[in-house]
Write a protein that holds these residues in place. Structure first.
Motif, PDB file in Angstrom:
ATOM      1  N   CYS A 327       0.845  -1.190   0.000  1.00  0.00           N
ATOM      2  CA  CYS A 327       0.000   0.000   0.000  1.00  0.00           C
ATOM      3  C   CYS A 327       0.881   1.240   0.000  1.00  0.00           C
ATOM      4  O   CYS A 327       2.048   1.194   0.403  1.00  0.00           O
ATOM      5  N   ARG A 337      -4.272   0.668  -2.065  1.00  0.00           N
ATOM      6  CA  ARG A 337      -3.976  -0.694  -1.608  1.00  0.00           C
ATOM      7  C   ARG A 337      -3.921  -1.615  -2.816  1.00  0.00           C
ATOM      8  O   ARG A 337      -4.897  -1.780  -3.530  1.00  0.00           O
ATOM      9  N   TYR A 359      -6.737   2.444   4.960  1.00  0.00           N
ATOM     10  CA  TYR A 359      -6.076   1.143   5.024  1.00  0.00           C
ATOM     11  C   TYR A 359      -4.594   1.307   5.332  1.00  0.00           C
ATOM     12  O   TYR A 359      -4.035   0.574   6.154  1.00  0.00           O
ATOM     13  N   LYS A 360      -3.936   2.275   4.685  1.00  0.00           N
ATOM     14  CA  LYS A 360      -2.519   2.494   4.932  1.00  0.00           C
ATOM     15  C   LYS A 360      -2.277   2.867   6.387  1.00  0.00           C
ATOM     16  O   LYS A 360      -1.342   2.370   7.017  1.00  0.00           O
TER      17      LYS A 360
END
Length: 403
Positions: A327, A337, A359-360
């Motif tokens: 990512c 991602r 998400y990161k």
């Protein structure tokens, strides 16, 4: 075995001294994992008194985040932290010489020195005028330089990999419009659709991307490209390529061309069964895994497990690690991602935007939380298994006997 999962001292043999060199993602997790046995005396050697979140250094540079944590929140009880640098490993005497002049005895050693940035001496002016970003100290100096630089001053980021992309993207948070010079294609570790998405984001936010372009020379206020073009650059940030500390080679241990310690598939040095490597500085079967915090944690646990197997007189397991992808952050409000097969080859599946950023950030926090979890309960870490590994060449095959 105790309720915490550790073998009790009453059921074990004499104390084994284990020195872990390197307090990054791999080394810190390895030190915590070694606590599965109560008869292990663990010393962690690190040149800094704080843990560095290297995957947040681009945030430190841009002033959008911090990148250090207190080791007191990461190391399990009983682990001794020695703030010093290892200068030589004496395999015959089983000692580690430190920069302070001290020496440490060991029965086993975990080699987790990690990687560092590399300013190329082959590019005239790079060492003198380019700024590195891969270490805490250089990132702090770079941040101070940026604070003194007008927002409209031309800034060049060299390196089209994920580090270069994240650095350039983070600079846009300051209102800058950097130029990103890619020696090859942009984001080669991503799939073609993910690369297009990344390129669109960079273009939309004012980053000029030059692909298939080399930097031939770096000056104090300009860069010279491969075709002779001169571009103004009040600040040139070098984010291309990594190097490995020379400790293994300086200690007479076999390394690959980059300097990573050559090991078998149990991460054991080809020269000494009492030395086990983990993280970016390990080259199992001369086929190292991708340099990443993703691989560092599992390799740290694997290295510690190999040491514990040797102490117990059992055969250590071989590497069994699969990847799921990677990512990249694009400033604080976007990211991407990329999904991959277990052998680390990319698929065309990805998501981006705010979901990618969330998400990161989750991955960044998870990288630290798994170390803390291992400190609380040694042996708790798990990872994706099943990544295929190449067959070991004959030179990497060794018969290991119990000590």
């Amino acid at each position: 075995m105790s309720p915490t999962g550790r073998h009790t001292a009453s059921t074990l043999g004499p104390i084994s001294k284990v020195v872990v060199i390197g307090g990054g993602y791999a080394g810190t997790l390895a030190a915590n994992h070694l606590r599965m046995r109560a008869d292990v005396e663990i010393t962690l050697v690190n040149p800094r008194p704080q843990f560095v979140e290297r995957i947040r250094l681009h945030q430190l540079v841009a002033g959008t985040g911090q990148a250090t944590l207190d080791y007191g929140t990461l190391l399990g009880e009983g682990i001794r932290l020695v703030v010093d640098s290892a200068t030589r490993i004496d395999t015959a005497a089983r000692t580690v010489r430190l920069a302070s002049g001290r020496t440490l005895d060991y029965d086993y050693l975990v080699y987790a020195v990690g990687s560092t940035g590399a300013l190329p001496s082959s590019v005239p002016g790079a060492v003198e005028h380019a700024w590195a970003i891969a270490e805490l100290e250089s990132a702090r100096r770079l941040r101070a330089r940026l604070e003194d630089l007008p927002l409209d001053a031309p800034v060049t980021v060299v390196g089209g990999g994920l580090t270069g992309i994240e650095t350039a993207a983070e600079l846009t948070e300051q209102g800058r419009r950097p130029t990103l010079v890619c020696g090859g294609i942009l984001a080669p570790s991503l799939s073609a659709p993910a690369r297009r998405s990344t390129a669109k984001w960079l273009s939309r936010h004012g980053v000029t991307v030059l692909q298939e372009v080399m930097v031939r020379e770096v000056g104090p206020d300009a860069v010279v490209l491969g075709d002779g073009t001169v571009r103004d650059s009040a600040l040139t940030i070098w984010a291309g390529g990594f190097a490995v500390p020379e400790l293994a080679a300086a200690s007479g241990l076999r390394t690959d061309a980059v300097g990573r310690l050559l090991t078998d598939e149990t991460l054991t040095s080809l020269d000494d069964e009492r030395i086990v490597a983990a993280g970016d500085a390990a080259a199992p079967s001369d086929q190292p895994l991708r340099m990443s915090s993703y691989a560092a944690g599992p390799l740290g646990a694997q290295a510690a497990a190999t040491v514990l197997s040797r102490i117990a007189g059992t055969a250590p397991a071989v590497i069994d690690l699969g990847f799921t992808g990677s990512c990249v952050s694009l400033g604080r409000r976007a990211g991407l991602r990329q999904f991959a097969r277990k052998d680390d080859s990319t698929t065309n599946i990805y998501f981006d935007g705010r979901l990618g950023a969330a998400y990161k950030e989750m991955v960044l926090k998870w990288s630290v939380s798994k170390i803390r979890r291992e400190a609380r309960k040694p042996g708790s870490i798990s990872w994706i298994k099943g990544g295929p590994r190449p067959e070991q060449p004959a030179s990497a095959t060794r018969v290991i006997t119990s000590p």
